[in-house]
Design a protein around this motif. Structure first.
Motif, short mmCIF file in Angstrom:
data_model
loop_
_atom_site.label_atom_id
_atom_site.label_comp_id
_atom_site.label_asym_id
_atom_site.label_seq_id
_atom_site.Cartn_x
_atom_site.Cartn_y
_atom_site.Cartn_z
N ALA A 1 12.22 71.46 -28.81
CA ALA A 1 12.44 72.73 -28.11
C ALA A 1 12.08 73.91 -28.99
N ARG B 1 7.42 78.87 -26.44
CA ARG B 1 6.34 78.25 -25.66
C ARG B 1 4.96 78.63 -26.22
N SER C 1 9.80 85.84 -22.15
CA SER C 1 11.24 85.75 -21.95
C SER C 1 11.61 84.29 -21.77
N PRO C 2 12.90 83.97 -21.79
CA PRO C 2 13.30 82.62 -21.39
C PRO C 2 12.83 82.33 -19.96
N TYR C 3 12.73 81.06 -19.61
CA TYR C 3 12.26 80.66 -18.29
C TYR C 3 13.19 81.21 -17.23
N HIS D 1 10.39 74.86 -23.94
CA HIS D 1 10.28 75.59 -25.21
C HIS D 1 10.87 76.99 -25.16
N GLN D 2 11.12 77.51 -23.96
CA GLN D 2 11.65 78.85 -23.79
C GLN D 2 10.82 79.88 -24.57
N LEU D 3 11.41 80.63 -25.48
CA LEU D 3 10.67 81.66 -26.20
C LEU D 3 9.66 81.09 -27.20
N TRP E 1 7.28 75.88 -20.46
CA TRP E 1 8.03 77.13 -20.62
C TRP E 1 9.53 76.86 -20.59
N GLU E 2 9.97 76.05 -19.65
CA GLU E 2 11.40 75.75 -19.60
C GLU E 2 11.83 74.96 -20.83
N LYS F 1 12.84 78.63 -11.97
CA LYS F 1 13.48 77.32 -12.07
C LYS F 1 13.81 76.77 -10.69
N ASN G 1 11.42 72.75 -12.08
CA ASN G 1 12.39 72.57 -13.15
C ASN G 1 12.30 71.17 -13.72
#
Length: 408
Positions: A222, A255, A11-13, A251-253, A248-249, A18, A22
């Motif tokens: 990203a 990563r 999932s997104p971070y 690259h979000q999905l 993770w934060e 966070k 962060n």
């Protein structure tokens, strides 16, 4: 041993993570560290190892070399100083203290009677002692029975008072807490426990500097991570959480997969993954990989890793020794690299995983994989390094210099 994390999120971070780690706080920490003379903030090398990648059957292997970060010799130089500065700023909120002024020793009068204490296997204590010496406060370091005298002398060289305790690392943590309570000192630990989270969080934010540099050096965006897999050391989990949280934060999905590696006899993160909650190690905890010889995971770091780490595995001390030798040897395509005992864990994990077809498939490793390794230390105990590799650190670095000259 190898296991996949059944609790991992794709999932997104999450906002709740966070609040712990962060990018904004990591960026501030990175800026603060730029004012300390013990740190090279131009960025440590990100070596490309095409020869090893071909040998192991993957598309790419990159190694982030933290041996070159500081005269302190390890990535720990990024964590303890940030935790110390934030602690001081919280203690004296009305003094308008800045990182630059603190590192330049301009508040020694204020801090002369202020004492910090921590338990260590070596590198964290040395970093804290050096930072305390720079800002002008007192420092006490507790080391356990298995820490060799070479590491003890390296810490004492930065002016710290050394206390030798019985037992292993976890028992030295308890002794540091006891002394702090008795003497009204301030614990600066890289592991959290009930009611103690601010400082371990600050330590992890400092470690995120490594991930930030990797993003810049690798040309990651990203939407496209330069790596499919990141192998990162375990220990109490602080470094792994710092790297996982940042990437993770960012690259979000998109990563990469994260593989956390620790010694077989200090498997607290592996056992926590199997149990689905923070659990103690099952082995003796004593390991050649001294910086990873931890019996209990940091609960704060575990919050990040339970959600973000895809796989957990253990390696033997002999695997780490072999990885050290492989890195030191180099070849006509790869530079010889100075990788210490704990620094070799990621490469040892990769080499071990690729030898087990079922684990390899489960981890999604194949000929298209692009792997990032983080060498967290150089020869922080030179005699131990020489015994493991069969060559001194100076000899390896001389061959590295010759390789670079030929490659130029």
């Amino acid at each position: 041993m190898f296991t996949s994390n059944r609790h991992v999120l794709r999932s997104p971070y999450p906002d709740q993570l966070k609040a712990i780690l962060n990018i904004a706080s990591a960026t501030q920490s990175r800026d603060w560290l730029s004012h300390w003379s013990q740190i090279d903030m131009t960025g440590t090398p990100l070596w490309n190892l095409p020869g090893l990648a071909q040998q192991l059957g993957v598309a790419q292997i990159s190694l982030k070399d933290e041996s070159a970060r500081s005269p302190l010799g390890s990535f720990k130089a990024l964590g303890a100083p940030i935790a110390l500065l934030r602690l001081i700023m919280r203690r004296w909120p009305d003094h308008q203290l800045t990182a630059k002024d603190l590192f330049e020793g301009r508040h020694r009068g204020l801090l002369g009677q202020f004492t910090v204490i921590s338990a260590t296997d070596g590198n964290h204590g040395k970093a804290l002692a050096a930072a305390a010496q720079a800002v002008g406060c007192q420092c006490v370091i507790v080391i356990h029975a298995n820490v060799n005298e070479e590491r003890e002398r390296a810490i004492a060289a930065y002016g710290a008072q050394i206390v030798r305790s019985a037992g292993n690392y976890d028992e030295s943590v308890e002794e540091a807490a006891r002394l702090a309570t008795k003497n009204n000192w301030n614990v600066v630990s890289d592991t959290s426990y009930d009611g103690y989270e601010d400082i371990p969080r600050d330590v992890m934010q400092g470690y995120s500097t490594i991930a930030a540099e990797v993003v810049e050096q690798s040309g990651s965006t990203a939407d496209r991570c330069a790596f499919t897999h990141v192998f990162v050391q375990g220990g109490v989990g602080g470094l792994a959480a710092g790297v996982v949280g940042y990437l993770w934060e960012f690259h979000q999905l998109k990563r990469p997969r994260f593989v956390v590696v620790e010694p077989k006899q200090a498997d607290c993160l592996y056992q926590s993954a199997v149990a689905g909650q923070v659990t103690k190690a099952t082995g003796s905890v004593d390991s050649l990989m001294a910086g990873l010889a931890c019996g209990e995971a940091s609960p704060l770091a575990w919050k990040i890793l339970q959600a973000g780490a895809d796989h957990f595995m253990t390696v033997r001390d002999t695997d780490a020794t072999e990885a050290m030798r492989v890195a030191a040897t180099g070849n006509h395509r790869d530079a010889p690299l100075l990788v210490g005992e704990s620094g070799a864990a990621g490469l040892a994990g990769l080499m071990t995983l690729l030898q087990q077809s079922a684990w390899k498939m489960e981890a999604g490793l194949d000929a298209e994989s692009r792997v990032l390794l983080i060498s967290t230390e150089g020869a922080t105990a030179p005699s131990v390094y020489a015994e493991c590799v069969g060559e001194t650190a100076e000899s390896v670095l001389a061959r590295q210099a010759a390789w670079l000259k030929r490659a130029a």
